[in-house]
Enzyme design. Structure first.
Site, PDB file in Angstrom:
ATOM      1  N   GLY A  12       0.823  -1.217   0.000  1.00  0.00           N
ATOM      2  CA  GLY A  12       0.000   0.000   0.000  1.00  0.00           C
ATOM      3  C   GLY A  12       0.846   1.250   0.000  1.00  0.00           C
ATOM      4  N   ASN A  90       1.682  -2.689   5.429  1.00  0.00           N
ATOM      5  CA  ASN A  90       0.995  -1.411   5.682  1.00  0.00           C
ATOM      6  C   ASN A  90      -0.415  -1.373   5.077  1.00  0.00           C
ATOM      7  OD1 ASN A  90       0.910   1.729   6.017  1.00  0.00           O
ATOM      8  ND2 ASN A  90       0.611   1.375   3.818  1.00  0.00           N
ATOM      9  N   TYR A 155     -12.749  -4.028  11.314  1.00  0.00           N
ATOM     10  CA  TYR A 155     -11.413  -3.437  11.146  1.00  0.00           C
ATOM     11  C   TYR A 155     -10.598  -3.606  12.428  1.00  0.00           C
ATOM     12  CZ  TYR A 155      -7.856   0.259  10.977  1.00  0.00           C
ATOM     13  OH  TYR A 155      -6.670   0.971  11.043  1.00  0.00           O
ATOM     14  N   LYS A 159      -7.090  -5.833  13.039  1.00  0.00           N
ATOM     15  CA  LYS A 159      -5.811  -5.308  13.540  1.00  0.00           C
ATOM     16  C   LYS A 159      -5.397  -6.057  14.815  1.00  0.00           C
ATOM     17  CE  LYS A 159      -4.916  -2.139  10.447  1.00  0.00           C
ATOM     18  NZ  LYS A 159      -3.702  -2.197   9.605  1.00  0.00           N
TER      19      LYS A 159
HETATM   20  N1  LIG Z   1      -4.661   7.020   8.453  1.00  0.00           N
HETATM   21  C1  LIG Z   1      -4.861   6.847   9.768  1.00  0.00           C
HETATM   22  O1  LIG Z   1      -5.410   7.716  10.480  1.00  0.00           O
HETATM   23  C2  LIG Z   1      -4.394   5.552  10.401  1.00  0.00           C
HETATM   24  C3  LIG Z   1      -4.478   5.435  11.796  1.00  0.00           C
HETATM   25  C4  LIG Z   1      -4.065   4.258  12.385  1.00  0.00           C
HETATM   26  C5  LIG Z   1      -3.591   3.224  11.608  1.00  0.00           C
HETATM   27  N2  LIG Z   1      -3.538   3.361  10.261  1.00  0.00           N
HETATM   28  C6  LIG Z   1      -3.017   2.232   9.480  1.00  0.00           C
HETATM   29  O2  LIG Z   1      -1.964   2.703   8.672  1.00  0.00           O
HETATM   30  C7  LIG Z   1      -1.933   1.986   7.433  1.00  0.00           C
HETATM   31  C8  LIG Z   1      -1.973   2.966   6.263  1.00  0.00           C
HETATM   32  O3  LIG Z   1      -3.093   3.786   6.416  1.00  0.00           O
HETATM   33  P1  LIG Z   1      -3.455   4.913   5.337  1.00  0.00           P
HETATM   34  O4  LIG Z   1      -4.358   5.859   6.000  1.00  0.00           O
HETATM   35  O5  LIG Z   1      -2.235   5.397   4.656  1.00  0.00           O
HETATM   36  O6  LIG Z   1      -4.356   4.032   4.361  1.00  0.00           O
HETATM   37  P2  LIG Z   1      -4.742   4.279   2.852  1.00  0.00           P
HETATM   38  O7  LIG Z   1      -4.387   5.644   2.407  1.00  0.00           O
HETATM   39  O8  LIG Z   1      -6.167   3.848   2.717  1.00  0.00           O
HETATM   40  O9  LIG Z   1      -3.780   3.247   2.142  1.00  0.00           O
HETATM   41  C9  LIG Z   1      -3.944   1.893   2.317  1.00  0.00           C
HETATM   42  C10 LIG Z   1      -3.513   1.206   1.047  1.00  0.00           C
HETATM   43  O10 LIG Z   1      -3.959  -0.155   1.097  1.00  0.00           O
HETATM   44  C11 LIG Z   1      -4.074  -0.590  -0.226  1.00  0.00           C
HETATM   45  N3  LIG Z   1      -5.107  -1.609  -0.378  1.00  0.00           N
HETATM   46  C12 LIG Z   1      -6.416  -1.532  -0.035  1.00  0.00           C
HETATM   47  N4  LIG Z   1      -7.041  -2.666  -0.429  1.00  0.00           N
HETATM   48  C13 LIG Z   1      -6.117  -3.451  -1.035  1.00  0.00           C
HETATM   49  C14 LIG Z   1      -6.155  -4.725  -1.647  1.00  0.00           C
HETATM   50  N5  LIG Z   1      -7.277  -5.467  -1.769  1.00  0.00           N
HETATM   51  N6  LIG Z   1      -5.004  -5.225  -2.167  1.00  0.00           N
HETATM   52  C15 LIG Z   1      -3.866  -4.506  -2.099  1.00  0.00           C
HETATM   53  N7  LIG Z   1      -3.767  -3.294  -1.526  1.00  0.00           N
HETATM   54  C16 LIG Z   1      -4.898  -2.777  -1.008  1.00  0.00           C
HETATM   55  C17 LIG Z   1      -4.456   0.608  -1.075  1.00  0.00           C
HETATM   56  O11 LIG Z   1      -3.649   0.570  -2.253  1.00  0.00           O
HETATM   57  P3  LIG Z   1      -4.077   1.330  -3.631  1.00  0.00           P
HETATM   58  O12 LIG Z   1      -4.272   2.762  -3.256  1.00  0.00           O
HETATM   59  O13 LIG Z   1      -2.914   1.108  -4.509  1.00  0.00           O
HETATM   60  O14 LIG Z   1      -5.334   0.666  -4.106  1.00  0.00           O
HETATM   61  C18 LIG Z   1      -4.133   1.802  -0.187  1.00  0.00           C
HETATM   62  O15 LIG Z   1      -3.229   2.697  -0.779  1.00  0.00           O
HETATM   63  C19 LIG Z   1      -3.095   1.025   7.481  1.00  0.00           C
HETATM   64  O16 LIG Z   1      -2.655  -0.237   7.926  1.00  0.00           O
HETATM   65  C20 LIG Z   1      -4.021   1.648   8.506  1.00  0.00           C
HETATM   66  O17 LIG Z   1      -4.863   0.684   9.127  1.00  0.00           O
HETATM   67  C21 LIG Z   1      -3.925   4.496   9.642  1.00  0.00           C
END
Ligand SMILES: NC(=O)c1ccc[n+]([C@@H]2O[C@H](COP(=O)([O-])OP(=O)(O)OC[C@H]3O[C@@H](n4cnc5c(N)ncnc54)[C@H](OP(=O)(O)O)[C@@H]3O)[C@@H](O)[C@H]2O)c1
Length: 243
Positions: A12, A90, A155, A159
């Site tokens: 990701g 990620n 979700y 996790k």
């Molecule tokens: N953002 C927050 O506030 C936050 C807080 C706590 C934890 N987190 C954790 O941090 C990590 C990154 O978060 P983020 O906010 O950067 O998330 P994000 O922008 O939604 O990015 C997650 C990525 O996962 C990929 N993905 C989704 N479905 C998929 C699939 N079926 N196969 C392959 N790839 C897939 C997507 O890739 P594509 O775009 O290429 O489709 C997306 O870019 C995650 O594990 C999330 O749970 C985030």
């Protein structure tokens, strides 16, 4: 682990936190495989930026719900970049699973992306790292696994499952491979947070702000570079919000 010329695969990594981790690790001298599913253009752009740092970089596509696509991706990474020294799990999806209606398809998809994908990657690469005698795996969790959002039970449970697997793999892959996790607090406000909830969240965070991508990326870098005797641990990067 000395990072210069080592190779990392980040899932990701076309956007968001994954992209920030990729840039941080490339800055520390690593060659980077950027996994994406739909964000092809952004992943290719990031790969180009990393190449400008004189690091090797490759953008590779796979749907983490499809085990065959994962295997094809790993083979491509191995043949074009070489064996992977660090895996950062990620990629994840954050979708609601309301109490009012149980949607089995949504639950299945959450667990496929957030648990089965990381499991397939960790088992495949973890075994190779073990044979090669070294390697690191870092899982990106969420403090919501400990303090759940009621509307996102699937979700949060996914996790929590990955937290358990972090400890499992830390034992199974020892002593050659270290497996740890980073659990961020909120980085991007969830849509369902009201203005009052946002104010209250920040007020109850001892360090007085949200996490930034670079707070998390810096912790990943610490675990890869400095943490020589830590395995099976989860570091909360939440400004003390869970205290
Ligand atoms: N953002 C927050 O506030 C936050 C807080 C706590 C934890 N987190 C954790 O941090 C990590 C990154 O978060 P983020 O906010 O950067 O998330 P994000 O922008 O939604 O990015 C997650 C990525 O996962 C990929 N993905 C989704 N479905 C998929 C699939 N079926 N196969 C392959 N790839 C897939 C997507 O890739 P594509 O775009 O290429 O489709 C997306 O870019 C995650 O594990 C999330 O749970 C985030």
């Amino acid at each position: 682990m000395e990072l210069a010329n080592k190779r990392a695969l980040i899932t990701g990594a076309g956007q968001g936190l994954g992209r920030a981790i990729a840039q941080r690790l490339a800055g520390a001298g690593m060659d980077i495989a950027l996994h994406y599913r739909d964000s092809a253009e952004k992943a290719q752009q990031t790969a180009q930026q990393i190449k400008q740092l004189s690091r090797r970089s490759l953008a590779v596509q796979a749907d983490l719900c499809e085990p065959e696509q994962i295997e094809i991706m790993l083979e491509k990474v191995r043949s074009e970049l070489g064996p992977i020294d660090a895996l950062i799990n990620n990629a994840a999806i954050f979708v609601p699973t309301p109490l009012e209606e149980f949607d089995a398809a949504v639950w299945k998809q959450i667990f496929e992306v957030n648990v089965f994908g990381p499991a397939a990657l960790s088992q495949s690469l973890g075994k190779q790292m073990k044979v090669r005698g070294a390697g690191k795996i870092i899982n990106i969790l969420d403090v919501a696994a400990q303090r759940p959002f009621a509307s996102h039970a699937g979700y949060c449970a996914s996790k929590a499952a990955l937290a358990s697997l972090t400890k499992n793999w830390a034992k199974a892959l020892a002593p050659q491979v270290q497996v740890n996790a980073v659990a961020p607090g909120i980085i991007d406000w969830p849509d369902f947070f009201s203005d009052a909830q946002r104010r209250s969240y920040v007020q109850q965070t001892p360090l007085g702000r949200l996490a930034a991508y670079d707070d998390v990326a810096g912790t990943v870098l610490f675990l890869l570079k400095e943490a020589s005797f830590i395995t099976g641990q989860i570091i909360n990067v939440d400004g003390g919000r869970t205290l």
